[in-house]
Design a protein around this motif. Structure first.
Motif, PDB file in Angstrom:
ATOM      1  N   ILE A   6      -7.581  -4.216   7.013  1.00 41.94           N
ATOM      2  CA  ILE A   6      -7.579  -2.757   7.037  1.00 41.94           C
ATOM      3  C   ILE A   6      -6.163  -2.245   6.803  1.00 41.94           C
ATOM      4  CG2 ILE A   6      -7.984  -0.692   8.451  1.00 41.94           C
ATOM      5  CD1 ILE A   6     -10.545  -2.082   7.657  1.00 41.94           C
ATOM      6  N   GLY A   7      -6.046  -1.230   5.974  1.00 44.19           N
ATOM      7  CA  GLY A   7      -4.785  -0.532   5.770  1.00 44.19           C
ATOM      8  C   GLY A   7      -4.987   0.928   6.060  1.00 44.19           C
ATOM      9  N   GLY A   8      -3.934   1.707   5.989  1.00 42.19           N
ATOM     10  CA  GLY A   8      -4.089   3.118   6.292  1.00 42.19           C
ATOM     11  C   GLY A   8      -2.940   3.952   5.802  1.00 42.19           C
ATOM     12  N   GLN A   9      -3.082   5.254   5.973  1.00 42.21           N
ATOM     13  CA  GLN A   9      -2.045   6.201   5.565  1.00 42.21           C
ATOM     14  C   GLN A   9      -2.222   7.498   6.326  1.00 42.21           C
ATOM     15  OE1 GLN A   9      -1.447   6.940   1.265  1.00 42.21           O
ATOM     16  NE2 GLN A   9      -1.482   9.122   1.742  1.00 42.21           N
ATOM     17  N   GLU A  13      -2.698  16.438   8.925  1.00 44.67           N
ATOM     18  CA  GLU A  13      -3.599  16.586  10.065  1.00 44.67           C
ATOM     19  C   GLU A  13      -4.696  15.530  10.105  1.00 44.67           C
ATOM     20  OE1 GLU A  13      -3.194  18.466  12.672  1.00 44.67           O
ATOM     21  OE2 GLU A  13      -1.346  19.241  11.807  1.00 44.67           O
ATOM     22  N   GLY A  14      -4.365  14.330   9.641  1.00 48.65           N
ATOM     23  CA  GLY A  14      -5.377  13.287   9.682  1.00 48.65           C
ATOM     24  C   GLY A  14      -4.871  11.938   9.240  1.00 48.65           C
ATOM     25  N   VAL A  15      -5.826  11.020   9.102  1.00 46.29           N
ATOM     26  CA  VAL A  15      -5.529   9.633   8.741  1.00 46.29           C
ATOM     27  C   VAL A  15      -6.575   9.133   7.757  1.00 46.29           C
ATOM     28  CG1 VAL A  15      -5.439   7.244   9.603  1.00 46.29           C
ATOM     29  CG2 VAL A  15      -4.365   9.085  10.908  1.00 46.29           C
ATOM     30  N   MET A  16      -6.126   8.406   6.758  1.00 49.64           N
ATOM     31  CA  MET A  16      -7.011   7.696   5.852  1.00 49.64           C
ATOM     32  C   MET A  16      -6.957   6.210   6.192  1.00 49.64           C
ATOM     33  SD  MET A  16      -7.037   5.482   3.030  1.00 49.64           S
ATOM     34  CE  MET A  16      -5.459   5.679   2.218  1.00 49.64           C
ATOM     35  N   TYR A 164       0.825  11.231  13.062  1.00 51.40           N
ATOM     36  CA  TYR A 164      -0.399  10.610  12.555  1.00 51.40           C
ATOM     37  C   TYR A 164      -0.115   9.235  11.957  1.00 51.40           C
ATOM     38  CZ  TYR A 164      -3.569  14.538  13.290  1.00 51.40           C
ATOM     39  OH  TYR A 164      -4.375  15.496  13.866  1.00 51.40           O
ATOM     40  N   HIS A 165       1.091   9.049  11.396  1.00 49.74           N
ATOM     41  CA  HIS A 165       1.493   7.736  10.904  1.00 49.74           C
ATOM     42  C   HIS A 165       1.511   6.733  12.061  1.00 49.74           C
ATOM     43  CE1 HIS A 165       4.762   5.154   8.697  1.00 49.74           C
ATOM     44  NE2 HIS A 165       3.569   4.610   8.638  1.00 49.74           N
ATOM     45  N   ALA A 166       2.073   7.128  13.183  1.00 47.38           N
ATOM     46  CA  ALA A 166       2.088   6.263  14.365  1.00 47.38           C
ATOM     47  C   ALA A 166       0.678   6.041  14.906  1.00 47.38           C
ATOM     48  CB  ALA A 166       2.975   6.866  15.444  1.00 47.38           C
ATOM     49  N   ALA A 167      -0.158   7.081  14.852  1.00 48.63           N
ATOM     50  CA  ALA A 167      -1.542   6.940  15.307  1.00 48.63           C
ATOM     51  C   ALA A 167      -2.279   5.908  14.466  1.00 48.63           C
ATOM     52  CB  ALA A 167      -2.251   8.295  15.233  1.00 48.63           C
ATOM     53  N   GLU A 168      -2.023   5.924  13.172  1.00 49.43           N
ATOM     54  CA  GLU A 168      -2.628   4.919  12.283  1.00 49.43           C
ATOM     55  C   GLU A 168      -2.199   3.515  12.685  1.00 49.43           C
ATOM     56  OE1 GLU A 168      -1.504   2.504   8.623  1.00 49.43           O
ATOM     57  OE2 GLU A 168      -0.626   4.521   8.637  1.00 49.43           O
ATOM     58  N   HIS A 169      -0.897   3.321  12.932  1.00 51.29           N
ATOM     59  CA  HIS A 169      -0.383   2.007  13.320  1.00 51.29           C
ATOM     60  C   HIS A 169      -0.974   1.547  14.648  1.00 51.29           C
ATOM     61  CE1 HIS A 169       3.566   2.032  10.756  1.00 51.29           C
ATOM     62  NE2 HIS A 169       2.463   2.046  10.035  1.00 51.29           N
TER      63      HIS A 169
END
Length: 304
Positions: A6-9, A13-16, A164-169
């Motif tokens: 899984i990756g992300g970005q 106001e959100g996360v992919m 949100y970047h930290a939330a993704e991590h």
């Protein structure tokens, strides 16, 4: 699904979150509700085996991640602004032409700032040897990159993106550790991840020093051309390094070598709130559900 890559970005106001076969976006709308959008991924790596070869797979994965990232960012921008069409539905897509234009501008800016500018500045300096030339050029390039991150980290409007970047991590770290995906438990995890794109970009610049050393110090027009044309090779090498690191996070020697890239993430992450973690969890759960139904032969490399 604990083995699914899984990756992300972070977006507005959100996360992919993305897996090998699908990506999902979760965005907090102005009314407080969470909007979700998902799309399938048709990767060329599933159709041709040679696109899955080392280094080349990194170039393909990077290109696909950039394309998906721009599309997700455009959708999140529309949701964050709550743009509505004539039928009352929120417009969630930009035209292909608009995306290509935005993509070209962003890539062109990055090439000029981080590739062309350091090469030109170094060519004006009284440096005779190839070794010192590529080292000084690399130091200028890294300094520009770090300086750029420092400047944008001071912008108030980007603070929430960094949260949100930290939330993704944190959510990916919790998922990879097998933890229950609830905000209160996810909050305890690190906001640093070895497969982060920030670390990847730093290693692109470091690896470039060694690659450029093989090509000496050509005239200025070949100097600029080489910095641009060799970028896919350098990106592919950096991808293999980050990919290897992501699979060997328990290796202390490797983590020590990669520490600068991990430290740099402190500039692009901020502690998220529980509400932001909730959004990131929604995106991850959605993509995991989609990946659970995806054929195994569609499993390809994922650029974090």
């Amino acid at each position: 699904m604990s083995s699914a890559p899984i990756g992300g970005q972070a977006v507005l106001e959100g996360v992919m979150m993305r897996g090998p076969s699908n990506w999902a976006l979760a965005v907090r709308k102005p009314d407080g509700e969470i909007a979700e959008v998902n799309r399938p991924i048709t990767s060329v790596m599933t159709r041709h085996w040679f696109f899955r070869l080392p280094i080349l797979r990194g170039v393909i994965a990077l290109g696909e991640s950039l394309a998906i990232g721009f599309r997700a960012l455009a959708i999140s921008a529309n949701y964050a602004a709550q743009e509505e069409g004539e039928d009352g539905e929120v417009s969630t897509e930009l035209s292909r032409g608009s995306l290509i234009f935005a993509f070209a501008i962003a890539i062109g800016f990055a090439l000029m700032l981080f590739k062309v500018t350091p090469a030109l500045i170094t060519s004006w300096l009284p440096i005779e040897t190839t070794g010192w030339f590529v080292i000084v050029e690399g130091l200028i390039r890294v300094s520009l990159f770090v300086g750029y991150l420092l400047v944008i980290s001071l912008l108030p409007d980007l603070r929430r993106v960094f949260e949100y970047h930290a939330a993704e991590h944190k959510v990916i770290n919790a998922y990879e550790a097998g933890e229950e995906l609830v905000p209160e438990k996810v909050q305890r995890f690190s906001l640093i991840h070895p497969r982060c794109g920030t670390a990847f970009l730093l290693w692109v610049m470091v690896i470039a020093i060694f690659v450029f050393a093989f090509f000496g110090r050509p005239t200025w027009y070949w100097l600029i051309a080489s910095r641009i044309l060799l970028l896919p090779l350098i990106a592919g090498l950096a991808y293999e390094l980050i990919r290897f690191a992501g699979k060997h996070t328990g290796n202390r020697v490797l983590m020590t070598l990669l520490a600068p890239g991990l430290w740099l993430q402190r500039l692009t992450t901020r502690e998220p709130s529980l509400d932001q973690l909730e959004v990131s969890i929604r995106a991850l759960k959605e993509v995991l559900q989609l990946e659970g139904r995806a054929p195994t032969e569609q499993r390809v490399e994922v650029m974090a």
